[in-house]
Motif scaffolding. Structure first.
Motif, short mmCIF file in Angstrom:
data_model
loop_
_atom_site.label_atom_id
_atom_site.label_comp_id
_atom_site.label_asym_id
_atom_site.label_seq_id
_atom_site.Cartn_x
_atom_site.Cartn_y
_atom_site.Cartn_z
N THR A 170 0.85 -1.18 0.00
CA THR A 170 0.00 0.00 0.00
C THR A 170 0.89 1.23 0.00
N THR B 14 0.98 5.27 0.06
CA THR B 14 0.28 6.53 0.30
C THR B 14 1.15 7.64 -0.24
N GLU C 239 -3.00 10.38 -1.18
CA GLU C 239 -3.81 9.41 -1.89
C GLU C 239 -3.24 8.00 -1.68
N THR C 240 -4.15 7.03 -1.57
CA THR C 240 -3.76 5.64 -1.34
C THR C 240 -3.80 4.85 -2.64
N HIS C 241 -2.73 4.09 -2.88
CA HIS C 241 -2.62 3.24 -4.07
C HIS C 241 -2.25 1.83 -3.62
N HIS C 242 -2.91 0.85 -4.20
CA HIS C 242 -2.63 -0.55 -3.86
C HIS C 242 -1.80 -1.15 -4.99
N TRP D 34 5.39 10.49 0.90
CA TRP D 34 4.94 9.13 0.59
C TRP D 34 5.36 8.15 1.67
#
Length: 269
Positions: free
Chosen positions: A99, A101, A105-108, A123
């Motif tokens: 994960t 951040t 914003e959160t990105h997987h 980040w």
């Protein structure tokens, strides 16, 4: 997609010491057999994490970048991975899930996930799964150019179509995550793919230095005046102007993650 990641361990006492590790003035080869438990490094600010440092700026080696393989165990990660404000980075995930951040914003990220992290970006990375995650981390001091500013972004190997090289019938292509004409970027981290039989048909000699991590397959690589066999898990550093070429004999395709410094005038003062 298939990507190599190291698992560490230790060879048995019966194993021969002869290996493919090479350190020369114009190039270095770090084979996958070197990526063992006893050569890992801990990183400040990271939890349940270890790394293999493939390249760092030292005399006679890399001059513009560092490259690491980072393994993050379940529950591990870092709230502030980059300790230097003026440093940009690329993260490319080769195993597991993370994960990210990035600027709120959160990105997987899954295998093949790619993130460009601009200098000064806010980040963090976390492994919220129950399995290890492994990624390539390339770092460079960002050289700003008046009127331009590189911006962070997240994508993946699957989302970017490879660009075939001209007149090669599709056997040699490059997955470019950044527009080569975008002067905001002073480094490119791409994926180069050769189908069986594909070649670099001349000895490239150029100002960019390279870090190459083989993600998949095997080939014979021309490094200065030597032909060297390489395979998935091997790392190559090439000094600026080191002649280089490649022949991918198969049986499967040959892919590597490629770093190069680009788009800046040569500084003389």
């Amino acid at each position: 997609m298939s990507y190599f990641y190291p698992e560490g361990g230790l060879p048995p006492q019966t194993q021969l010491l002869t290996d493919r590790a090479i350190v020369k003035e114009a190039y270095t080869v770090i084979p996958k057999g070197v990526l063992r438990d006893i050569v890992t490094s801990n990183l400040p600010g990271w939890e349940n994490t270890r790394s293999w440092i493939l390249a760092r700026p030292i005399a006679g080696f890399a001059t513009t970048f560092s490259q690491l393989i980072v393994e993050v165990g379940p529950g591990g990660g870092s709230k502030k991975p980059e300790p230097e404000a003026g440093v940009e980075g690329v993260v490319f995930l080769t195993k597991g899930k993370l994960t990210l951040t990035l600027d709120g914003e959160t990105h997987h990220l899954e295998e093949g996930g790619y993130a460009y992290l601009a200098a000064g970006a806010d980040w963090s990375l976390a492994n919220e799964s129950d399995a290890i995650a492994s990624f390539q981390w390339i770092r460079k001091a960002y050289e700003r150019l008046e009127g331009y500013e590189a911006k962070s972004f997240v994508t993946s190997d699957k989302e970017v179509a490879p660009t075939p090289m001209p007149n090669v019938n599709g056997v040699w292509s490059t997955t470019r995550f950044v527009d080569p004409g975008d002067l905001a970027h002073d480094m490119h981290v791409n994926i180069v793919t050769f189908e069986p039989g594909g070649t670099i048909p001349f000895a490239e000699t150029h100002v960019m230095e390279h870090g190459l991590f083989v993600l998949e397959g095997k080939a014979v690589y021309r490094l200065n005046d030597d032909w060297v066999e390489v395979e998935a898990g091997d790392f190559m550093w090439l000094r600026a102007f080191c002649p280089q070429a490649c022949y991918a004999g198969g049986p499967g395709r040959f892919r590597y993650l490629l770093y190069k410094d680009v788009n800046r005038q040569i500084r003389l003062t």
